[in-house]
Design an enzyme around this catalytic site. Structure first.
Site, PDB file in Angstrom:
ATOM      1  N   ASN A 248     -49.624  51.919 -17.538  1.00 48.81           N
ATOM      2  CA  ASN A 248     -48.958  51.003 -16.617  1.00 48.81           C
ATOM      3  C   ASN A 248     -48.093  50.043 -17.432  1.00 48.81           C
ATOM      4  OD1 ASN A 248     -50.334  52.064 -14.339  1.00 48.81           O
ATOM      5  ND2 ASN A 248     -52.120  50.785 -14.781  1.00 48.81           N
TER       6      ASN A 248
ATOM      7  N   HIS B  49     -51.993  49.905 -23.506  1.00 49.36           N
ATOM      8  CA  HIS B  49     -53.195  50.739 -23.434  1.00 49.36           C
ATOM      9  C   HIS B  49     -52.909  52.005 -22.657  1.00 49.36           C
ATOM     10  CE1 HIS B  49     -53.259  47.727 -20.200  1.00 49.36           C
ATOM     11  NE2 HIS B  49     -53.834  48.645 -19.435  1.00 49.36           N
TER      12      HIS B  49
HETATM   13  P1  AMP Z   1     -54.122  47.797 -16.472  1.00 45.50           P
HETATM   14  O1  AMP Z   1     -54.331  47.428 -15.029  1.00 45.50           O
HETATM   15  O2  AMP Z   1     -53.322  49.041 -16.681  1.00 45.50           O
HETATM   16  O3  AMP Z   1     -53.598  46.635 -17.287  1.00 45.50           O
HETATM   17  O4  AMP Z   1     -55.546  48.161 -17.033  1.00 45.50           O
HETATM   18  C1  AMP Z   1     -56.412  47.207 -17.563  1.00 45.50           C
HETATM   19  C2  AMP Z   1     -57.770  47.845 -17.580  1.00 45.50           C
HETATM   20  O5  AMP Z   1     -58.587  47.120 -18.465  1.00 45.50           O
HETATM   21  C3  AMP Z   1     -58.484  47.889 -16.229  1.00 45.50           C
HETATM   22  O6  AMP Z   1     -58.793  49.227 -15.890  1.00 45.50           O
HETATM   23  C4  AMP Z   1     -59.729  47.044 -16.466  1.00 45.50           C
HETATM   24  O7  AMP Z   1     -60.856  47.528 -15.776  1.00 45.50           O
HETATM   25  C5  AMP Z   1     -59.897  47.148 -17.968  1.00 45.50           C
HETATM   26  N1  AMP Z   1     -60.612  46.053 -18.599  1.00 45.50           N
HETATM   27  C6  AMP Z   1     -60.428  44.729 -18.409  1.00 45.50           C
HETATM   28  N2  AMP Z   1     -61.267  44.028 -19.188  1.00 45.50           N
HETATM   29  C7  AMP Z   1     -61.980  44.920 -19.894  1.00 45.50           C
HETATM   30  C8  AMP Z   1     -63.020  44.824 -20.876  1.00 45.50           C
HETATM   31  N3  AMP Z   1     -63.490  43.628 -21.285  1.00 45.50           N
HETATM   32  N4  AMP Z   1     -63.536  45.965 -21.386  1.00 45.50           N
HETATM   33  C9  AMP Z   1     -63.075  47.172 -20.981  1.00 45.50           C
HETATM   34  N5  AMP Z   1     -62.096  47.336 -20.066  1.00 45.50           N
HETATM   35  C10 AMP Z   1     -61.563  46.223 -19.525  1.00 45.50           C
END
Ligand code: AMP
Length: 117
Positions: A90, A103
């Site tokens: 994204n 990511h």
């Molecule tokens: P995005 O919406 O593409 O920015 O994805 C961010 C992702 O990070 C989401 O799927 C969240 O569930 C994940 N996320 C947020 N905080 C953490 C964390 N502390 N550990 C692992 N995943 C996380």
């Protein structure tokens, strides 16, 4: 965009907060998503501070390929590659990006509809 080093993935890289790590090498870390959207859902992030895909520089070309190869290798290691997995990046809030450290999402273990929502 400017990179904010207080974001949650930067904190995971600095080991200030825990993560279920699946892989680490010189260039990237893979760990399970804390709110999985599929039975298998993990993230691959570069160690380099890049906020969004579109902020990557020409010198990041090899790194971007490495992130994808790592995504596939970890999926294979977890045993989900043969049944299929999806890779999602994204870019920007409009696409659903909430953490501004680049990511790669990897989702597997259920039927994944197309087109994605
Ligand atoms: P995005 O919406 O593409 O920015 O994805 C961010 C992702 O990070 C989401 O799927 C969240 O569930 C994940 N996320 C947020 N905080 C953490 C964390 N502390 N550990 C692992 N995943 C996380």
């Amino acid at each position: 965009m400017n990179y904010d080093p207080s974001n949650v993935f930067a904190r995971i890289l600095r080991q200030e907060i825990p993560a279920q790590r699946l892989h680490e090498d010189e260039h990237c870390v893979a760990f399970r998503d804390v709110a999985p959207q599929a039975p298998t859902h993990f993230l691959v992030i570069p160690k380099r501070s890049i906020a969004r895909l579109g902020d990557a520089a020409p010198e990041d070309t090899l790194l971007l390929g490495h992130l994808l190869q790592t995504a596939a290798a970890v999926a294979k290691k977890l045993g989900v590659a043969d049944d299929g997995f999806r890779v999602v990046i994204n870019h920007g809030a409009g696409a659903g990006q909430t953490v501004f450290h680049l990511h790669v999402h990897v989702l597997a273990g259920r039927n994944l509809g197309w087109p994605p929502g």
